[in-house]
Enzyme design. Sequence first.
Site, PDB file in Angstrom:
ATOM      1  N   LYS A  37      40.747  38.572  38.360  1.00 54.38           N
ATOM      2  CA  LYS A  37      41.534  39.084  37.240  1.00 54.38           C
ATOM      3  C   LYS A  37      40.743  38.768  35.971  1.00 54.38           C
ATOM      4  O   LYS A  37      40.711  37.610  35.528  1.00 54.38           O
ATOM      5  CB  LYS A  37      42.910  38.404  37.206  1.00 54.38           C
ATOM      6  N   GLY A 129      47.535  46.083  32.610  1.00 55.24           N
ATOM      7  CA  GLY A 129      48.179  47.273  32.087  1.00 55.24           C
ATOM      8  C   GLY A 129      47.566  48.556  32.616  1.00 55.24           C
ATOM      9  O   GLY A 129      47.141  48.636  33.766  1.00 55.24           O
TER      10      GLY A 129
END
Length: 235
Positions: A37, A129
């Site tokens: 991530k 997102g």
Amino acid sequence: MRIEVVTGTDTDVGKTWGTAALAARALVAGLRVHVDKPVQTGVAPGEAGDVETVRDLVAAAAASGALDAAAPARLTVSEGARVGPAMAPVDAVAHAGEGTPPLPPLGEQLGRWRGLAAGVDHLLIEGAGGITVAWTEADEGPVDAVRALRAAGLDAGLTVVARPGLGTQNHARLTVEHAAARGVAPERILVSGVAADPDPVERANLVFLARLAGAHGAVLETVPRGTPPRVMSAR
């Protein structure tokens, strides 16, 4: 060694669930998998982030018998940066205030990914997102990441995760066409959380998404709702 950048048509469309499904499939094939991530927002120090969720989902799949018991040991995870506010990364840094470290530039992230990729067969990079959400102060996001990885001589592709319900046709088309216009057409559209018996809306959306995927040379796959993470057959 294969690198897959996972983005979404919006926030909360099931990217982490989809990433777990992709990781599980690679683990079934006996591959060593790493999930990264680049920027995690919305969690405090010590709290579980998205990569920990992926690890927990893979462990649950192994416990259920969907994966072999040794599969979770072939999965590793990491974060590039963590910012507390539950906002887009650039906004989160600004909101967090003075003393918050700046977001890592893309070159720094690329160096991390090269190092992570060296020890595995499949690297999954889960974004934040949707596709236009920036990961860096230079307004770089998932498309820029794929382009940078390819420029570095690495085998990288883009996966778009979409929701099955209302709104997905508009969001998916905008996302796919944006990526394609920048030279990074998605290799797959992954519909996250499809019902076992889809209602008319979901069925119509799956038909639309299959056509959209085919028009851009991508495959359409689905992740079922309410099961250990696994990717169903391509539609």
